[in-house]
Design a protein around this motif. Structure first.
Motif, short mmCIF file in Angstrom:
data_model
loop_
_atom_site.label_atom_id
_atom_site.label_comp_id
_atom_site.label_asym_id
_atom_site.label_seq_id
_atom_site.Cartn_x
_atom_site.Cartn_y
_atom_site.Cartn_z
N MET A 155 70.43 98.61 62.11
CA MET A 155 71.64 98.74 62.93
C MET A 155 72.22 100.15 62.84
N GLU A 156 72.14 100.77 61.66
CA GLU A 156 72.65 102.13 61.52
C GLU A 156 71.79 103.11 62.30
N TRP A 157 70.47 102.92 62.29
CA TRP A 157 69.60 103.75 63.13
C TRP A 157 69.92 103.54 64.60
N THR A 158 70.22 102.32 64.99
CA THR A 158 70.59 102.03 66.37
C THR A 158 71.87 102.77 66.75
N ILE A 214 74.74 107.34 69.42
CA ILE A 214 75.54 108.57 69.37
C ILE A 214 74.75 109.75 69.93
N VAL A 215 73.46 109.81 69.60
CA VAL A 215 72.61 110.89 70.12
C VAL A 215 72.54 110.84 71.64
N LEU A 216 72.42 109.64 72.21
CA LEU A 216 72.40 109.50 73.67
C LEU A 216 73.73 109.95 74.28
N LEU A 217 74.83 109.61 73.62
CA LEU A 217 76.13 110.07 74.12
C LEU A 217 76.24 111.59 74.05
N LEU A 218 75.69 112.18 72.97
CA LEU A 218 75.71 113.64 72.84
C LEU A 218 74.91 114.30 73.97
N TYR A 232 82.33 96.38 63.73
CA TYR A 232 81.15 95.71 63.16
C TYR A 232 80.71 96.39 61.86
N PHE A 233 80.59 97.71 61.88
CA PHE A 233 80.08 98.41 60.70
C PHE A 233 81.08 98.38 59.55
N GLN A 234 82.36 98.35 59.84
CA GLN A 234 83.33 98.24 58.74
C GLN A 234 83.14 96.93 57.99
N TRP A 235 82.96 95.83 58.71
CA TRP A 235 82.71 94.55 58.05
C TRP A 235 81.38 94.58 57.30
N GLN A 236 80.38 95.24 57.87
CA GLN A 236 79.09 95.32 57.21
C GLN A 236 79.17 96.12 55.92
#
Length: 318
Positions: free
Chosen positions: A211-214, A219-223, A307-311
């Motif tokens: 999920m972190e790689w995703t 973010i890379v796509l947004l950049l 999501y990531f904060q809970w993870q």
């Protein structure tokens, strides 16, 4: 006020859930000492301090965008985006030396960006590098910003050996003052031991989950999207001084280098990408009518942060 409220909404999780007591890893001369000091505080105090520190950084990021006219419209969108991006990372959920280190990095970036607007002065260069020295004492990977400063000198001014010497001397000054303190405390051997221990070792392990790689890919796509958006409007005043844009672009590439050497949790180091990422994302969302597509992209960032904060809490990564 809206920025502060937004920071509380995104980062106030530890006011309603148990606060983690696990220590994180930091490779720094003063970072571990600072972290032990932080752990002595109550959980809600650390959560509040983290929110206020990120809020202060968001104001500084917004000031940099406004002061140097990096965006077409002068709004608080850069600050909102900075808070959103940092909310994706565990380093911003509790008060950490990484967060405090980045505050001095932002101050150094502001001093660096002032170079094209005035004659290059020894005082400006000294403060730029001195802030980086303090940052490196708190989190050693901040040293990579010395390369960022040197690239900035090439883009913003003609730098000679004198300017480079000022940068190097100013960078080691915080370490020198700390060494003087240890000397008068008759603990110089302890200081040299600490100094040797902060140098990183090669660590090729990319300890990111799927999920972190995703998220990183998103973010890379947004950049990339923001990169082409800036180029599409290059004839207008999206970024008036192209040197700022070029410097931010080079900074992203330079910041990738230490990823191979970071010990411990590499997600904490990703906090250092927050400002250049924000610069590229602002043109996507800083509009009167962003449209449903851009709104959906922004909402996806917010949902990802939740999501990531809970993870991070569930897996004990903070």
């Amino acid at each position: 006020m809206y920025l502060l409220l937004y920071a509380f909404l995104l980062k106030g999780l530890f006011f309603v859930v148990p606060f983690p007591e696990q220590a994180f890893f930091t490779n720094a001369l003063a970072g571990n000492w600072l972290h032990n000091l932080i752990l002595m505080q109550a959980g809600w105090v650390r959560a509040l301090e983290a929110i206020l520190l990120v809020y202060a950084q968001a104001l500084l990021v917004n000031h940099i965008h406004t002061r140097f006219q990096l965006t077409e419209r002068q709004t608080f969108i850069p600050g909102f985006l900075f808070i959103t991006v940092t909310s994706l990372l565990p380093a911003s959920l509790i008060l950490t030396p990484v967060m405090l280190s980045y505050l001095f990095v932002l101050l150094a970036i502001r001093e660096l960006f002032l170079l094209p607007l005035s004659n290059i002065t020894s005082e400006r260069l000294f403060y730029t590098s001195f802030f980086l020295g303090i940052s490196a004492m708190l989190y050693w990977p901040a040293t990579i910003f010395l390369a960022v400063v040197l690239v900035g000198l090439i883009l913003f001014a003609r730098a000679g050996w004198r300017e480079i010497a000022i940068i190097l001397i100013a960078f080691v000054m915080p370490f020198y003052f700390l060494g003087i303190y240890f000397y008068y405390q008759d603990r110089l051997f302890e200081y040299t031991t600490l100094l040797r221990s902060v140098f990183p070792e090669l660590n090729l392990t990319m300890d990111f989950s799927l999920m972190e790689w995703t998220l990183i890919g998103y973010i890379v796509l947004l950049l990339i999207y923001g990169y082409f958006e800036i180029h599409k409007n290059s004839g207008s005043y999206v970024i008036k001084l192209k040197r700022y844009y070029s410097h931010t672009q080079y900074s992203l590439l330079i910041l990738l280098i230490p990823v191979l050497f970071i010990q411990g949790e590499k997600l904490f180091y990703l906090y250092f990408f927050s400002f250049p990422v924000t610069v590229f994302l602002v043109p996507l969302f800083n509009r009167d009518k962003p449209g449903w597509f851009r709104t959906a992209l922004f909402l996806l960032l917010i949902l990802s942060a939740a999501y990531f904060q809970w993870q991070y809490i569930a897996t004990g990564q903070i």
